[in-house]
Design a protein around this motif. Structure first.
Motif, PDB file in Angstrom:
ATOM      1  N   PRO A  87       0.826  -1.213   0.000  1.00 38.79           N
ATOM      2  CA  PRO A  87       0.000   0.000   0.000  1.00 38.79           C
ATOM      3  C   PRO A  87       0.857   1.260   0.000  1.00 38.79           C
ATOM      4  N   PRO A  88       0.362   2.349  -0.606  1.00 36.64           N
ATOM      5  CA  PRO A  88       1.132   3.602  -0.655  1.00 36.64           C
ATOM      6  C   PRO A  88       1.257   4.236   0.728  1.00 36.64           C
ATOM      7  N   ASP A  89       2.287   5.046   0.905  1.00 34.88           N
ATOM      8  CA  ASP A  89       2.496   5.757   2.166  1.00 34.88           C
ATOM      9  C   ASP A  89       1.477   6.880   2.310  1.00 34.88           C
ATOM     10  N   LYS A  90       1.175   7.212   3.546  1.00 32.16           N
ATOM     11  CA  LYS A  90       0.265   8.317   3.877  1.00 32.16           C
ATOM     12  C   LYS A  90      -1.052   8.199   3.110  1.00 32.16           C
ATOM     13  N   ALA A  91      -1.570   6.987   3.095  1.00 30.15           N
ATOM     14  CA  ALA A  91      -2.817   6.740   2.389  1.00 30.15           C
ATOM     15  C   ALA A  91      -3.570   5.612   3.072  1.00 30.15           C
ATOM     16  N   LEU A  92      -4.879   5.598   2.865  1.00 25.53           N
ATOM     17  CA  LEU A  92      -5.742   4.552   3.399  1.00 25.53           C
ATOM     18  C   LEU A  92      -6.386   3.820   2.220  1.00 25.53           C
ATOM     19  N   VAL A  93      -6.281   2.489   2.229  1.00 22.21           N
ATOM     20  CA  VAL A  93      -6.874   1.672   1.173  1.00 22.21           C
ATOM     21  C   VAL A  93      -8.173   1.080   1.705  1.00 22.21           C
ATOM     22  N   LEU A  94      -9.283   1.392   1.051  1.00 21.73           N
ATOM     23  CA  LEU A  94     -10.599   0.927   1.478  1.00 21.73           C
ATOM     24  C   LEU A  94     -11.252   0.109   0.367  1.00 21.73           C
ATOM     25  N   CYS A  95     -11.754  -1.067   0.728  1.00 17.19           N
ATOM     26  CA  CYS A  95     -12.521  -1.898  -0.204  1.00 17.19           C
ATOM     27  C   CYS A  95     -13.997  -1.556  -0.024  1.00 17.19           C
ATOM     28  N   ASP A 112     -41.812 -21.458   4.890  1.00 17.33           N
ATOM     29  CA  ASP A 112     -42.419 -20.240   4.360  1.00 17.33           C
ATOM     30  C   ASP A 112     -42.170 -19.066   5.305  1.00 17.33           C
ATOM     31  N   TYR A 113     -42.190 -17.869   4.773  1.00 19.36           N
ATOM     32  CA  TYR A 113     -41.834 -16.685   5.551  1.00 19.36           C
ATOM     33  C   TYR A 113     -42.629 -15.486   5.054  1.00 19.36           C
ATOM     34  N   THR A 114     -42.544 -14.421   5.845  1.00 19.91           N
ATOM     35  CA  THR A 114     -43.206 -13.163   5.523  1.00 19.91           C
ATOM     36  C   THR A 114     -42.151 -12.096   5.308  1.00 19.91           C
ATOM     37  N   ARG A 115     -42.259 -11.344   4.208  1.00 21.00           N
ATOM     38  CA  ARG A 115     -41.302 -10.277   3.919  1.00 21.00           C
ATOM     39  C   ARG A 115     -41.757  -8.972   4.579  1.00 21.00           C
ATOM     40  N   HIS A 116     -40.779  -8.271   5.171  1.00 19.25           N
ATOM     41  CA  HIS A 116     -41.072  -6.985   5.815  1.00 19.25           C
ATOM     42  C   HIS A 116     -40.188  -5.877   5.256  1.00 19.25           C
ATOM     43  N   GLY A 117     -39.920  -5.919   3.959  1.00 17.26           N
ATOM     44  CA  GLY A 117     -39.126  -4.864   3.347  1.00 17.26           C
ATOM     45  C   GLY A 117     -37.664  -5.222   3.215  1.00 17.26           C
ATOM     46  N   THR A 118     -36.904  -4.314   2.617  1.00 18.74           N
ATOM     47  CA  THR A 118     -35.479  -4.534   2.375  1.00 18.74           C
ATOM     48  C   THR A 118     -34.674  -3.304   2.761  1.00 18.74           C
ATOM     49  N   THR A 119     -33.369  -3.519   2.896  1.00 14.38           N
ATOM     50  CA  THR A 119     -32.440  -2.421   3.126  1.00 14.38           C
ATOM     51  C   THR A 119     -31.152  -2.725   2.386  1.00 14.38           C
ATOM     52  N   SER A 120     -30.305  -1.713   2.219  1.00 12.88           N
ATOM     53  CA  SER A 120     -29.013  -1.894   1.547  1.00 12.88           C
ATOM     54  C   SER A 120     -27.904  -1.407   2.461  1.00 12.88           C
ATOM     55  N   LEU A 121     -26.839  -2.175   2.516  1.00 11.37           N
ATOM     56  CA  LEU A 121     -25.700  -1.844   3.368  1.00 11.37           C
ATOM     57  C   LEU A 121     -24.533  -1.390   2.498  1.00 11.37           C
ATOM     58  N   PHE A 122     -24.066  -0.163   2.734  1.00  9.35           N
ATOM     59  CA  PHE A 122     -22.869   0.362   2.086  1.00  9.35           C
ATOM     60  C   PHE A 122     -21.711   0.159   3.061  1.00  9.35           C
ATOM     61  N   ALA A 123     -20.620  -0.453   2.592  1.00  3.07           N
ATOM     62  CA  ALA A 123     -19.525  -0.788   3.498  1.00  3.07           C
ATOM     63  C   ALA A 123     -18.176  -0.480   2.859  1.00  3.07           C
ATOM     64  N   ALA A 124     -17.234  -0.050   3.725  1.00  2.00           N
ATOM     65  CA  ALA A 124     -15.850   0.208   3.302  1.00  2.00           C
ATOM     66  C   ALA A 124     -14.927  -0.473   4.299  1.00  2.00           C
ATOM     67  N   LEU A 125     -14.174  -1.460   3.824  1.00  2.00           N
ATOM     68  CA  LEU A 125     -13.268  -2.234   4.669  1.00  2.00           C
ATOM     69  C   LEU A 125     -11.865  -1.654   4.611  1.00  2.00           C
ATOM     70  N   ASP A 126     -11.319  -1.288   5.770  1.00  2.00           N
ATOM     71  CA  ASP A 126      -9.945  -0.803   5.872  1.00  2.00           C
ATOM     72  C   ASP A 126      -9.009  -2.004   5.776  1.00  2.00           C
ATOM     73  N   THR A 127      -8.226  -2.093   4.711  1.00  2.00           N
ATOM     74  CA  THR A 127      -7.380  -3.270   4.505  1.00  2.00           C
ATOM     75  C   THR A 127      -6.269  -3.385   5.541  1.00  2.00           C
ATOM     76  N   LYS A 128      -5.916  -2.290   6.200  1.00  2.00           N
ATOM     77  CA  LYS A 128      -4.829  -2.325   7.185  1.00  2.00           C
ATOM     78  C   LYS A 128      -5.317  -2.773   8.549  1.00  2.00           C
ATOM     79  N   SER A 129      -6.420  -2.221   9.022  1.00  2.00           N
ATOM     80  CA  SER A 129      -6.914  -2.535  10.368  1.00  2.00           C
ATOM     81  C   SER A 129      -8.009  -3.588  10.373  1.00  2.00           C
ATOM     82  N   GLY A 130      -8.705  -3.749   9.253  1.00  2.00           N
ATOM     83  CA  GLY A 130      -9.820  -4.666   9.200  1.00  2.00           C
ATOM     84  C   GLY A 130     -11.142  -4.051   9.621  1.00  2.00           C
ATOM     85  N   GLU A 131     -11.126  -2.811  10.103  1.00  2.00           N
ATOM     86  CA  GLU A 131     -12.364  -2.157  10.520  1.00  2.00           C
ATOM     87  C   GLU A 131     -13.233  -1.806   9.310  1.00  2.00           C
TER      88      GLU A 131
END
Length: 362
Positions: free
Chosen positions: A168-176, A206-225
């Protein structure tokens, strides 16, 4: 007067006596053989079968059996004979025949071999077939899928992204970065029956649907957070809001390298204008059909396995609360996913796949 069955005369030589006494003194191993030796030594003293049976607390029939075996075969008669059904030793020709049939043919009535169909075709037992397959790591019932990218810049993109992971480059954060869209809040039509001793958890199909949601995520490759935000919709507007979240979370003195796929919301004019105003952001797009190269997909798999797949949610809010809780717990003990394969190794593996495909004529 009724006479019983005559008792076979039993005589032992000095050599046989030494062997029997040696066997009879075994403290732990081969106790069955030790007892037989003691029975024969007692019989050699002239004792009757009844007296010997009483002395060793066994049946008279057992004493008679080993007396007769000794008279007929000597000390070898006390050894266990091969039992019926003992698996016979497989020859090299048997192994080679099963391997050739497994790898080079299929049965007439199926797409793949089973142990029993192979046993019938090869003349071996199904357990012998199982042992051969196990020894050579063959599993005809299993199949895996793959897809090759048609991206004209595939090699350049793979080298670029793997380079960010491994150097990874210096002074930078790599996010997936990626989005897990249309996560359904599913509730079972009947209450889930909890696990009990001897019985797994049970739930209705069988099940009942109660709507949906979407998750936006960014993984820090260095810390894992993971930086995560939930939105009910998945548009360019929501993605821009998520970029605002990342911008606020990352210290200003760091450059930000985002690894993301080619989804349309990532390339709209709205996003391009946002990026122009923030030159510290650098986008690295994965090749088409290569989601495996984006490390955040590994975290999505964990979230699905631990929280979503078996979760029961009575509303979209319940689902979002569970995801936020899981995200907080994960970040409290986050560890990075370590990328190990170099770009050269990846490209070499893909080259081998391509060669195998061309050889088979597909």
């Amino acid at each position: 007067m009724r006479m019983g069955r005559p008792i076979p005369e039993l005589k032992i030589t000095l050599e046989q006596r030494e062997t029997l006494e040696q066997w009879s003194r075994r403290p732990k191993t081969a106790q069955a053989l030790a007892q037989r030796a003691r029975i024969i030594l007692a019989c050699a003293k002239g004792q009757s079968n009844t007296d010997v049976a009483r002395q060793f607390r066994v049946t008279k029939q057992m004493v008679g059996k080993w007396r007769s075996r000794f008279v007929e075969k000597g000390v070898n008669g006390l050894l266990d004979e091969p039992r019926p059904g003992t698996p016979k030793r497989l020859s090299d020709a048997d192994v080679e025949r099963v391997l050739a049939m497994t790898l080079e043919s299929v049965p007439e009535d199926a797409t793949h071999w089973s142990t029993r169909s192979m046993a019938e075709a090869s003349g071996l037992s199904h357990m012998s077939v199982h042992r051969i397959w196990q020894a050579f790591a063959l599993a005809p019932h299993r199949t895996e899928t793959f897809k090759l990218s048609k991206d004209p810049l595939f090699i350049e993109k793979v080298r670029d992204i793997v380079g960010l992971y491994m150097n990874p480059p210096d002074k930078a954060l790599v996010l997936c970065v990626d989005e897990k869209t249309q996560i359904q809040a599913l509730d079972r039509s009947q209450p889930v029956l909890p696990m009990r001793p001897g019985q797994p958890e049970r739930r209705t199909t069988d099940y009942t649907r109660h709507g949906t949601t979407s998750l936006f995520a960014a993984l820090d490759t260095k810390s894992g957070e993971v930086i995560g935000r939930l939105h009910r919709r998945h548009r360019s507007i929501e993605f821009r809001k998520f970029l605002d979240t990342i911008d606020q979370a990352v210290p200003e003195h760091l450059d930000v390298h985002l690894i993301l796929d080619n989804y349309g919301t990532h390339k709209t004019s709205t996003i391009k204008r946002w990026l122009v105003k923030r030159p510290r952001f650098h986008l690295h797009f994965t090749p088409t059909s290569t989601s495996w190269i984006n490390l955040v997909e590994r975290w999505f798999a964990l979230l699905t396995e631990k929280q979503i797949r078996r979760g029961v949610f009575r509303s979209t809010r319940d689902l979002e609360t569970a995801i936020r809780k899981n995200l907080d717990l994960y970040n409290n003990q986050a560890k990075p996913f370590v990328w190990t394969k170099t770009a050269d190794e990846i490209l070499a593996n893909i080259a081998r796949y391509c060669k195998r495909i061309s050889v088979t004529g597909h």
